[in-house]
Design a protein around this motif. Structure first.
Motif, PDB file in Angstrom:
ATOM      1  N   ASP A 115       2.806   4.349 -15.980  1.00 27.80           N
ATOM      2  CA  ASP A 115       3.948   3.535 -16.413  1.00 27.80           C
ATOM      3  C   ASP A 115       5.235   4.361 -16.434  1.00 27.80           C
ATOM      4  O   ASP A 115       6.292   3.893 -15.998  1.00 27.80           O
ATOM      5  CB  ASP A 115       3.690   2.940 -17.792  1.00 27.80           C
ATOM      6  CG  ASP A 115       2.633   1.838 -17.762  1.00 27.80           C
ATOM      7  OD1 ASP A 115       2.421   1.275 -16.670  1.00 27.80           O
ATOM      8  OD2 ASP A 115       2.039   1.559 -18.811  1.00 27.80           O
ATOM      9  N   THR A 116       5.157   5.578 -16.946  1.00 26.32           N
ATOM     10  CA  THR A 116       6.336   6.450 -16.973  1.00 26.32           C
ATOM     11  C   THR A 116       6.784   6.794 -15.557  1.00 26.32           C
ATOM     12  O   THR A 116       7.985   6.826 -15.251  1.00 26.32           O
ATOM     13  CB  THR A 116       6.027   7.732 -17.758  1.00 26.32           C
ATOM     14  OG1 THR A 116       5.638   7.392 -19.089  1.00 26.32           O
ATOM     15  CG2 THR A 116       7.242   8.650 -17.813  1.00 26.32           C
ATOM     16  N   ALA A 117       5.805   7.054 -14.671  1.00 28.56           N
ATOM     17  CA  ALA A 117       6.136   7.384 -13.278  1.00 28.56           C
ATOM     18  C   ALA A 117       6.835   6.212 -12.600  1.00 28.56           C
ATOM     19  O   ALA A 117       7.804   6.400 -11.854  1.00 28.56           O
ATOM     20  CB  ALA A 117       4.872   7.762 -12.519  1.00 28.56           C
TER      21      ALA A 117
ATOM     22  N   GLU B 102       2.095   9.477  -5.758  1.00 30.87           N
ATOM     23  CA  GLU B 102       2.692  10.765  -5.437  1.00 30.87           C
ATOM     24  C   GLU B 102       3.727  11.161  -6.481  1.00 30.87           C
ATOM     25  O   GLU B 102       3.801  12.327  -6.895  1.00 30.87           O
ATOM     26  CB  GLU B 102       3.356  10.702  -4.055  1.00 30.87           C
ATOM     27  CG  GLU B 102       2.395  10.760  -2.898  1.00 30.87           C
ATOM     28  CD  GLU B 102       1.818  12.149  -2.723  1.00 30.87           C
ATOM     29  OE1 GLU B 102       2.547  13.053  -2.281  1.00 30.87           O
ATOM     30  OE2 GLU B 102       0.624  12.335  -3.055  1.00 30.87           O
ATOM     31  N   HIS B 103       4.539  10.196  -6.925  1.00 34.26           N
ATOM     32  CA  HIS B 103       5.583  10.487  -7.898  1.00 34.26           C
ATOM     33  C   HIS B 103       4.966  10.846  -9.247  1.00 34.26           C
ATOM     34  O   HIS B 103       5.458  11.742  -9.955  1.00 34.26           O
ATOM     35  CB  HIS B 103       6.525   9.287  -8.035  1.00 34.26           C
ATOM     36  CG  HIS B 103       7.813   9.613  -8.710  1.00 34.26           C
ATOM     37  ND1 HIS B 103       8.699  10.531  -8.199  1.00 34.26           N
ATOM     38  CD2 HIS B 103       8.359   9.160  -9.876  1.00 34.26           C
ATOM     39  CE1 HIS B 103       9.748  10.632  -9.001  1.00 34.26           C
ATOM     40  NE2 HIS B 103       9.555   9.806 -10.031  1.00 34.26           N
TER      41      HIS B 103
ATOM     42  N   ALA C  16       0.826  -1.208   0.000  1.00 35.21           N
ATOM     43  CA  ALA C  16       0.000   0.000   0.000  1.00 35.21           C
ATOM     44  C   ALA C  16       0.859   1.256   0.000  1.00 35.21           C
ATOM     45  O   ALA C  16       0.546   2.248  -0.673  1.00 35.21           O
ATOM     46  CB  ALA C  16      -0.940  -0.005   1.202  1.00 35.21           C
ATOM     47  N   GLU C  17       1.964   1.240   0.748  1.00 33.95           N
ATOM     48  CA  GLU C  17       2.847   2.405   0.788  1.00 33.95           C
ATOM     49  C   GLU C  17       3.563   2.585  -0.546  1.00 33.95           C
ATOM     50  O   GLU C  17       3.763   3.716  -1.011  1.00 33.95           O
ATOM     51  CB  GLU C  17       3.858   2.260   1.930  1.00 33.95           C
ATOM     52  CG  GLU C  17       4.676   3.516   2.195  1.00 33.95           C
ATOM     53  CD  GLU C  17       3.839   4.666   2.737  1.00 33.95           C
ATOM     54  OE1 GLU C  17       4.288   5.825   2.605  1.00 33.95           O
ATOM     55  OE2 GLU C  17       2.746   4.429   3.294  1.00 33.95           O
ATOM     56  N   ILE C  18       3.947   1.478  -1.186  1.00 31.39           N
ATOM     57  CA  ILE C  18       4.574   1.556  -2.509  1.00 31.39           C
ATOM     58  C   ILE C  18       3.615   2.203  -3.502  1.00 31.39           C
ATOM     59  O   ILE C  18       3.987   3.098  -4.269  1.00 31.39           O
ATOM     60  CB  ILE C  18       4.984   0.148  -2.991  1.00 31.39           C
ATOM     61  CG1 ILE C  18       6.138  -0.390  -2.140  1.00 31.39           C
ATOM     62  CG2 ILE C  18       5.395   0.174  -4.466  1.00 31.39           C
ATOM     63  CD1 ILE C  18       6.437  -1.849  -2.385  1.00 31.39           C
ATOM     64  N   TYR C  19       2.362   1.739  -3.483  1.00 32.26           N
ATOM     65  CA  TYR C  19       1.375   2.283  -4.414  1.00 32.26           C
ATOM     66  C   TYR C  19       1.160   3.774  -4.174  1.00 32.26           C
ATOM     67  O   TYR C  19       1.079   4.561  -5.121  1.00 32.26           O
ATOM     68  CB  TYR C  19       0.053   1.514  -4.274  1.00 32.26           C
ATOM     69  CG  TYR C  19      -0.893   1.735  -5.419  1.00 32.26           C
ATOM     70  CD1 TYR C  19      -0.755   1.033  -6.614  1.00 32.26           C
ATOM     71  CD2 TYR C  19      -1.938   2.647  -5.318  1.00 32.26           C
ATOM     72  CE1 TYR C  19      -1.622   1.245  -7.679  1.00 32.26           C
ATOM     73  CE2 TYR C  19      -2.810   2.864  -6.372  1.00 32.26           C
ATOM     74  CZ  TYR C  19      -2.656   2.161  -7.552  1.00 32.26           C
ATOM     75  OH  TYR C  19      -3.507   2.374  -8.598  1.00 32.26           O
ATOM     76  N   HIS C  20       1.074   4.160  -2.920  1.00 32.54           N
ATOM     77  CA  HIS C  20       0.943   5.583  -2.581  1.00 32.54           C
ATOM     78  C   HIS C  20       2.138   6.371  -3.113  1.00 32.54           C
ATOM     79  O   HIS C  20       1.970   7.451  -3.700  1.00 32.54           O
ATOM     80  CB  HIS C  20       0.834   5.757  -1.069  1.00 32.54           C
ATOM     81  CG  HIS C  20       1.220   7.122  -0.596  1.00 32.54           C
ATOM     82  ND1 HIS C  20       0.431   8.234  -0.783  1.00 32.54           N
ATOM     83  CD2 HIS C  20       2.355   7.559   0.018  1.00 32.54           C
ATOM     84  CE1 HIS C  20       1.036   9.294  -0.279  1.00 32.54           C
ATOM     85  NE2 HIS C  20       2.199   8.921   0.196  1.00 32.54           N
ATOM     86  N   GLU C  21       3.342   5.854  -2.897  1.00 29.95           N
ATOM     87  CA  GLU C  21       4.546   6.550  -3.362  1.00 29.95           C
ATOM     88  C   GLU C  21       4.515   6.731  -4.878  1.00 29.95           C
ATOM     89  O   GLU C  21       4.904   7.787  -5.394  1.00 29.95           O
ATOM     90  CB  GLU C  21       5.783   5.752  -2.945  1.00 29.95           C
ATOM     91  CG  GLU C  21       6.094   5.785  -1.455  1.00 29.95           C
ATOM     92  CD  GLU C  21       6.789   7.066  -1.050  1.00 29.95           C
ATOM     93  OE1 GLU C  21       7.592   7.581  -1.850  1.00 29.95           O
ATOM     94  OE2 GLU C  21       6.524   7.563   0.063  1.00 29.95           O
ATOM     95  N   LEU C  22       4.072   5.717  -5.603  1.00 31.23           N
ATOM     96  CA  LEU C  22       4.007   5.804  -7.063  1.00 31.23           C
ATOM     97  C   LEU C  22       2.983   6.847  -7.510  1.00 31.23           C
ATOM     98  O   LEU C  22       3.215   7.594  -8.461  1.00 31.23           O
ATOM     99  CB  LEU C  22       3.672   4.437  -7.656  1.00 31.23           C
ATOM    100  CG  LEU C  22       4.763   3.368  -7.489  1.00 31.23           C
ATOM    101  CD1 LEU C  22       4.248   2.006  -7.930  1.00 31.23           C
ATOM    102  CD2 LEU C  22       6.010   3.745  -8.277  1.00 31.23           C
TER     103      LEU C  22
END
Length: 415
Positions: A387-389, A371-372, A363-369
């Protein structure tokens, strides 16, 4: 006395018997230990491996060990964020027959960090404010459940990332007491202890040079009281509305939902002259978004993570041809949610190499992606696409973050 293991799971005693109970905990061989950061404790504490699990083992006298074990089980039953109790081991002796202290065993909280490990690199004041927010929420949740901590401090708390914020977990219940309801005096005593303890811990960090120069230890210790007070007031205050303005009550409930709380029971009274209505939340349960996400998807996350994932889920559902709210022929939200998990969430997380994830859960990985993606899109002035992010995040961001990695729990399930 023979060695005795009181455990919550029938599988644990067999795994725990393999550990060297005839050796004092501070002298356990390295082959049994797991090198994870530990906070300050008045007891000897070690992380060890029991089968595929990582456990925290704490030596203390039998009576407080059994008492804390029982309190942690009570907190688990009440769904309060705390470490999971696994067992108490009594009747320990060394190889000469001399008695050794019993131990309390809890499950290591994957992805968590003690506050001192977080201060190995000087934390910015904004990050410290988020820690205070998390600790205030934890203390409010404990008090709503009737639990007087008796030793609220940074040292007795573990912190996990939660979608840009932090979630706080109680790690030491030795001094706690569970009541049907806490008096104002009991709550104020707990809060005053928190203020003194936190100020003292930050003064210690300041003396060691680990505290940001702009941070005043006494002010930050006092801050926990202000943050607690604002949240407690919002969750428990009595509201008086004009009669007939029932949408005001709904608005108050939605505001509590936005804070991450559900109103499980309420009291509504009409004035004798019929001109006003009094509304009091009687029972307030934390985890509004967690429960909603779990019901829809089966994903068990922290509260802020759940809020962020629900927002993404709702945006994705709006793009699906078979989703039409109010239409009886529309696909059910639960069906679409499981499709989102299968087609969006899991494939996205899997694109991040396991060795680069560190202590971050899915869940934290998905949030970080997400945000990025937002950051890069703002910079480019157009949506760059997920995909680019992901490609940029994996190539340019994670390697730098892993240059000073936080230890991950061996065997931690990340997907």
């Amino acid at each position: 006395m023979a060695l005795q293991i009181s455990a919550t799971n029938p599988e644990h005693p067999a795994l725990l018997l393999e550990l060297p109970w005839q050796t004092p905990l501070e002298k356990w061989p390295k082959k049994h230990l797991v090198p994870l950061p530990r906070g300050i404790s008045r007891h000897v504490v070690r992380y060890a491996r029991a089968g595929a699990e990582v456990i925290a083992v704490k030596e203390l006298a039998e009576r407080p060990a059994l008492r804390e074990y029982g309190l942690l089980r009570d907190l688990d039953r009440l769904a309060i964020p705390a470490v999971d109790p696994l067992a108490v081991v009594t009747g320990r002796t060394d190889r000469t027959g001399a008695p050794l202290e019993p131990v309390l065993i809890t499950r290591h909280l994957g992805g968590s960090m003690p506050y001192r490990a977080m201060f190995e690199t000087t934390l910015r004041p904004a990050t410290m404010h988020r820690l205070m927010d998390a600790l205030a929420v934890l203390l409010v949740r404990l008090h709503l459940a009737g639990f007087a901590w008796g030793d609220c401090s940074l040292s007795n708390t573990l912190f996990r990332r939660d979608a840009g914020a932090y979630a706080a977990y109680l790690v030491d219940a030795e001094t706690g007491e569970l009541h049907a309801r806490l008096s104002d005096g009991q709550r104020e005593y707990d809060l005053d202890l928190a203020r003194v303890n936190i100020s003292g811990e930050l003064l210690d960090l300041e003396a060691s040079g680990a505290l940001h120069p702009s941070v005043d230890p006494v002010d930050f210790g006092t801050e926990i009281c202000a943050r607690y007070g604002r949240l407690w007031q919002e969750l428990t205050r009595t509201s008086v509305y004009p009669a007939g303005k029932y949408h005001y009550i709904e608005r108050r409930i939605r505001r509590l939902n936005d804070l991450g709380f559900d109103v499980a029971e309420m009291q509504i009274e009409h004035a004798s002259n019929g001109s006003t209505v009094t509304f009091v939340p009687k029972v307030v349960d934390a985890g509004h978004h967690q429960r909603q996400l779990l019901r829809l998807t089966g994903l068990d996350t922290e509260e802020n993570q759940a809020r962020r994932l629900l927002t993404d889920l709702e945006s994705w559902m709006a793009t699906q041809d078979d989703y039409a709210p109010g239409d009886p022929l529309s696909a059910r939200p639960e069906v679409l949610a499981h499709r989102w998990v299968r087609e969006v969430f899991r494939p996205t997380v899997r694109q991040v190499p396991r060795e680069l994830r560190g202590t971050m859960d899915p869940a934290e990985i998905y949030h970080e992606l997400l945000e990025h993606r937002w950051y890069l899109s703002e910079r480019a002035q157009h949506d760059i696409g997920l995909d680019t992010a992901i490609e940029h995040y994996v190539r340019d961001v994670l390697p730098q973050a892993r240059a000073t990695p936080a230890p991950a729990a061996p065997g931690q399930v990340t997907e």
